[in-house]
Design a protein around this motif. Structure first.
Motif, PDB file in Angstrom:
ATOM      1  N   LEU A 131       0.857  -1.175   0.000  1.00 12.51           N
ATOM      2  CA  LEU A 131       0.000   0.000   0.000  1.00 12.51           C
ATOM      3  C   LEU A 131       0.898   1.231   0.000  1.00 12.51           C
ATOM      4  CD1 LEU A 131      -2.777   1.277   0.144  1.00 12.51           C
ATOM      5  CD2 LEU A 131      -2.764   0.930   2.620  1.00 12.51           C
ATOM      6  N   SER A 132       1.042   1.813  -1.163  1.00 17.44           N
ATOM      7  CA  SER A 132       1.995   2.917  -1.340  1.00 17.44           C
ATOM      8  C   SER A 132       1.381   4.241  -0.912  1.00 17.44           C
ATOM      9  CB  SER A 132       2.450   2.978  -2.802  1.00 17.44           C
ATOM     10  OG  SER A 132       3.105   1.774  -3.163  1.00 17.44           O
ATOM     11  N   ALA A 133       1.187   4.367   0.381  1.00 17.86           N
ATOM     12  CA  ALA A 133       0.632   5.592   0.953  1.00 17.86           C
ATOM     13  C   ALA A 133       1.010   5.620   2.430  1.00 17.86           C
ATOM     14  CB  ALA A 133      -0.889   5.620   0.794  1.00 17.86           C
ATOM     15  N   PRO A 134       1.051   6.807   3.029  1.00 14.94           N
ATOM     16  CA  PRO A 134       1.310   6.879   4.468  1.00 14.94           C
ATOM     17  C   PRO A 134       0.136   6.315   5.261  1.00 14.94           C
ATOM     18  CG  PRO A 134       1.620   9.018   3.388  1.00 14.94           C
ATOM     19  CD  PRO A 134       0.909   8.133   2.420  1.00 14.94           C
ATOM     20  N   GLY A 135       0.392   5.934   6.488  1.00 11.04           N
ATOM     21  CA  GLY A 135      -0.704   5.508   7.343  1.00 11.04           C
ATOM     22  C   GLY A 135      -1.581   6.680   7.728  1.00 11.04           C
ATOM     23  N   LEU A 136      -0.963   7.791   8.056  1.00 11.44           N
ATOM     24  CA  LEU A 136      -1.682   9.007   8.411  1.00 11.44           C
ATOM     25  C   LEU A 136      -1.271  10.131   7.480  1.00 11.44           C
ATOM     26  CD1 LEU A 136      -1.451   8.979  12.322  1.00 11.44           C
ATOM     27  CD2 LEU A 136      -3.518   8.672  10.948  1.00 11.44           C
ATOM     28  N   VAL A 137      -2.241  10.895   6.997  1.00  5.54           N
ATOM     29  CA  VAL A 137      -1.947  12.033   6.128  1.00  5.54           C
ATOM     30  C   VAL A 137      -2.388  13.317   6.822  1.00  5.54           C
ATOM     31  CG1 VAL A 137      -2.059  10.702   4.005  1.00  5.54           C
ATOM     32  CG2 VAL A 137      -4.144  11.721   4.916  1.00  5.54           C
ATOM     33  N   GLU A 174       0.155   5.177  23.790  1.00  6.94           N
ATOM     34  CA  GLU A 174       1.542   5.587  23.648  1.00  6.94           C
ATOM     35  C   GLU A 174       2.172   4.779  22.518  1.00  6.94           C
ATOM     36  OE1 GLU A 174       0.226   4.452  26.523  1.00  6.94           O
ATOM     37  OE2 GLU A 174      -0.237   6.456  27.274  1.00  6.94           O
ATOM     38  N   PRO A 175       2.684   5.434  21.474  1.00 14.73           N
ATOM     39  CA  PRO A 175       3.198   4.703  20.310  1.00 14.73           C
ATOM     40  C   PRO A 175       4.466   3.921  20.634  1.00 14.73           C
ATOM     41  CG  PRO A 175       3.711   7.035  20.124  1.00 14.73           C
ATOM     42  CD  PRO A 175       2.813   6.897  21.313  1.00 14.73           C
ATOM     43  N   SER A 176       4.649   2.819  19.918  1.00 18.11           N
ATOM     44  CA  SER A 176       5.870   2.032  20.053  1.00 18.11           C
ATOM     45  C   SER A 176       7.051   2.815  19.487  1.00 18.11           C
ATOM     46  CB  SER A 176       5.720   0.710  19.290  1.00 18.11           C
ATOM     47  OG  SER A 176       5.685   0.971  17.892  1.00 18.11           O
ATOM     48  N   PRO A 177       8.270   2.435  19.850  1.00 19.65           N
ATOM     49  CA  PRO A 177       9.433   3.128  19.292  1.00 19.65           C
ATOM     50  C   PRO A 177       9.472   3.106  17.769  1.00 19.65           C
ATOM     51  CG  PRO A 177      10.079   1.805  21.183  1.00 19.65           C
ATOM     52  CD  PRO A 177       8.645   1.479  20.906  1.00 19.65           C
ATOM     53  N   LEU A 178       9.084   1.978  17.163  1.00 19.60           N
ATOM     54  CA  LEU A 178       9.086   1.890  15.704  1.00 19.60           C
ATOM     55  C   LEU A 178       8.093   2.870  15.104  1.00 19.60           C
ATOM     56  CD1 LEU A 178       9.953   0.453  13.061  1.00 19.60           C
ATOM     57  CD2 LEU A 178       8.063  -1.137  13.450  1.00 19.60           C
ATOM     58  N   LEU A 212       0.895   9.404  16.498  1.00 18.75           N
ATOM     59  CA  LEU A 212       0.021  10.524  16.837  1.00 18.75           C
ATOM     60  C   LEU A 212       0.786  11.594  17.594  1.00 18.75           C
ATOM     61  CD1 LEU A 212      -3.150   8.664  18.163  1.00 18.75           C
ATOM     62  CD2 LEU A 212      -2.602   9.311  15.815  1.00 18.75           C
ATOM     63  N   ALA A 213       0.396  12.820  17.366  1.00 10.63           N
ATOM     64  CA  ALA A 213       0.933  13.915  18.163  1.00 10.63           C
ATOM     65  C   ALA A 213       0.339  13.839  19.572  1.00 10.63           C
ATOM     66  CB  ALA A 213       0.577  15.250  17.519  1.00 10.63           C
ATOM     67  N   GLU A 214       0.987  14.494  20.513  1.00 11.62           N
ATOM     68  CA  GLU A 214       0.520  14.459  21.897  1.00 11.62           C
ATOM     69  C   GLU A 214      -0.900  15.011  22.018  1.00 11.62           C
ATOM     70  OE1 GLU A 214       0.274  13.507  25.696  1.00 11.62           O
ATOM     71  OE2 GLU A 214       2.011  13.010  24.441  1.00 11.62           O
ATOM     72  N   THR A 215      -1.220  16.058  21.251  1.00 11.46           N
ATOM     73  CA  THR A 215      -2.581  16.619  21.302  1.00 11.46           C
ATOM     74  C   THR A 215      -3.609  15.609  20.810  1.00 11.46           C
ATOM     75  OG1 THR A 215      -2.205  17.600  19.110  1.00 11.46           O
ATOM     76  CG2 THR A 215      -1.810  19.004  21.046  1.00 11.46           C
ATOM     77  N   GLU A 216      -3.245  14.809  19.804  1.00 16.22           N
ATOM     78  CA  GLU A 216      -4.150  13.787  19.283  1.00 16.22           C
ATOM     79  C   GLU A 216      -4.338  12.663  20.296  1.00 16.22           C
ATOM     80  OE1 GLU A 216      -3.325  14.106  14.496  1.00 16.22           O
ATOM     81  OE2 GLU A 216      -1.825  13.149  15.770  1.00 16.22           O
ATOM     82  N   GLN A 217      -3.264  12.301  20.972  1.00 13.17           N
ATOM     83  CA  GLN A 217      -3.377  11.296  22.024  1.00 13.17           C
ATOM     84  C   GLN A 217      -4.298  11.778  23.135  1.00 13.17           C
ATOM     85  OE1 GLN A 217       0.367   9.530  23.410  1.00 13.17           O
ATOM     86  NE2 GLN A 217       1.365  10.233  21.534  1.00 13.17           N
ATOM     87  N   ASN A 265     -11.474  12.757  14.715  1.00 15.23           N
ATOM     88  CA  ASN A 265     -11.020  13.354  13.460  1.00 15.23           C
ATOM     89  C   ASN A 265      -9.922  12.532  12.804  1.00 15.23           C
ATOM     90  OD1 ASN A 265     -12.786  15.511  13.746  1.00 15.23           O
ATOM     91  ND2 ASN A 265     -11.330  16.679  14.988  1.00 15.23           N
ATOM     92  N   LEU A 266      -9.260  11.721  13.603  1.00 13.68           N
ATOM     93  CA  LEU A 266      -8.175  10.889  13.091  1.00 13.68           C
ATOM     94  C   LEU A 266      -8.653   9.961  11.974  1.00 13.68           C
ATOM     95  CD1 LEU A 266      -5.159  10.082  13.719  1.00 13.68           C
ATOM     96  CD2 LEU A 266      -6.110   8.259  15.125  1.00 13.68           C
ATOM     97  N   ASP A 267      -9.885   9.477  12.090  1.00 11.09           N
ATOM     98  CA  ASP A 267     -10.416   8.537  11.096  1.00 11.09           C
ATOM     99  C   ASP A 267     -10.440   9.131   9.693  1.00 11.09           C
ATOM    100  OD1 ASP A 267     -10.911   6.522  13.008  1.00 11.09           O
ATOM    101  OD2 ASP A 267     -12.788   7.487  13.578  1.00 11.09           O
ATOM    102  N   GLN A 268     -10.580  10.439   9.614  1.00 12.56           N
ATOM    103  CA  GLN A 268     -10.648  11.094   8.310  1.00 12.56           C
ATOM    104  C   GLN A 268      -9.280  11.320   7.694  1.00 12.56           C
ATOM    105  OE1 GLN A 268     -13.698  11.372   7.093  1.00 12.56           O
ATOM    106  NE2 GLN A 268     -14.316  10.475   9.070  1.00 12.56           N
TER     107      GLN A 268
END
Length: 330
Positions: free
Chosen positions: A186-192, A228-232, A240-245, A272-275
């Motif tokens: 899937l040649s796209a970012p996970g989040l845009v 809390e995101p994994s190191p990878l 996610l940014a801290e505000t999104e978390q 809003n993340l879903d969009q």
């Protein structure tokens, strides 16, 4: 003249002494001395079918009792308890020392063994991109001698920081190589950055070609994430940014599967993340027959329990400490 080898027990009654003696003799010859049924038949002047019936009867009357003794390092009672409590299809528990990322090698090895046994042919596997547990699994998997998978399809955008993107790409490619399948990236970012960018990318023919395969998936192989995101994931640029978390936390989110967040009861949390996400939807995910979640470590307890409660996965591969907590707390 009565044949001493003819059982005289009547229906619904206990076998008589001479019959019990014969049952015991046949059972000891077969189970204790390891004599095969044809030889028993020859030595006792019985037919082989008769020997088989006597062995079956010896079990029925309690002369032979089957005792299953599990070897060290197996936890079938614990697996069964989790499976029953959460309505799971299967559970694999592995002993892993330490906490956090220290459990990854053991989870990887257990996942590799599970896939080696359960991938039997014709599968279309969907795999999430940014999971260190899944990367650990493909690192130790043995190649299959025959083709057991048709396609390995990414179900979350795989693009990110070039320094770590190759790991996400390698996960899909390596799993396909090991199982004889064709990798579908899937040649796209996970989040845009915005919903508009997502809409444009989802209409792109190369992306659409991948997303149309999601309805054909027979197996999903996913990690279970905490807020809390994994190191990878942190290094990938998809975290996610801290505000999104904080926003998700305020909505009650405790974890995610493929960036789809849920609360402590496993119910989807809309934000809003879903969009902005390019990845499989909860509905598409839930339609996949076998959804294998690989996760462990103490910090993920709330996320894993919620994922089980909500049916996000129906197969769990986890560590011993986590398994004990899942049974003890609910």
């Amino acid at each position: 003249m009565t044949n001493p080898h003819t059982p005289r027990a009547r229906a619904g009654r206990e076998p008589e002494p001479d019959q019990l003696r014969l049952l015991g003799k046949v059972a000891r010859m077969y189970y204790e001395r390891g004599i095969r049924q044809p030889q028993i038949a020859a030595e006792l002047s019985l037919s082989q079918p008769r020997v088989s019936r006597l062995l079956r009867q010896a079990t029925e009357v309690g002369i032979v009792r089957t005792v299953v003794t599990m070897p060290p390092g197996t936890y079938t009672e614990l697996e069964d308890a989790i499976q029953e409590r959460y309505g799971m299809r299967d559970v694999v528990v592995v002993d892993a020392s330490g906490a956090g990322d220290a459990v990854l090698p053991a989870l990887g090895a257990a996942t590799a063994d599970y896939l080696d046994v359960t991938l039997t042919g014709g599968h279309v596997i969907g795999v999430s991109s940014w999971s260190e547990s899944l990367i650990a699994a493909v690192d130790v998997m043995r190649p299959k001698n025959i083709t057991v998978v048709d396609k390995v399809v990414q179900i979350v955008g795989g693009l990110g920081d070039p320094a770590v993107q190759m790991q996400a790409t390698r996960l899909t490619g390596r799993l396909a190589d090991l199982t004889g399948g064709t990798p579908v990236f899937l040649s796209a970012p996970g989040l845009v950055g915005s919903p508009a960018i997502r809409k444009a990318l989802m209409r792109d023919p190369s992306v659409k070609e991948v997303t149309e395969l999601w309805s054909r998936l027979t197996v999903a192989l996913v990690g279970i994430g905490s807020l809390e995101p994994s190191p990878l994931l942190q290094r990938s640029g998809n975290a996610l940014a801290e505000t999104e978390q904080e926003e998700l936390r305020s909505l009650g989110a405790v974890g995610d599967v493929c960036f789809r967040y849920f609360d402590a009861d496993g119910k989807s949390v809309s934000s809003n993340l879903d969009q902005r996400l390019i990845g499989i939807t909860p509905r598409e995910l839930m339609q996949i027959p076998r959804r294998i979640g690989v996760a462990g470590g103490s910090r993920k307890f709330s996320a894993i329990r919620a994922a089980l409660r909500g049916g996000w996965v129906n197969v769990l591969i986890t560590d011993l400490e986590m398994a004990r907590r899942l049974v003890a707390e609910d």
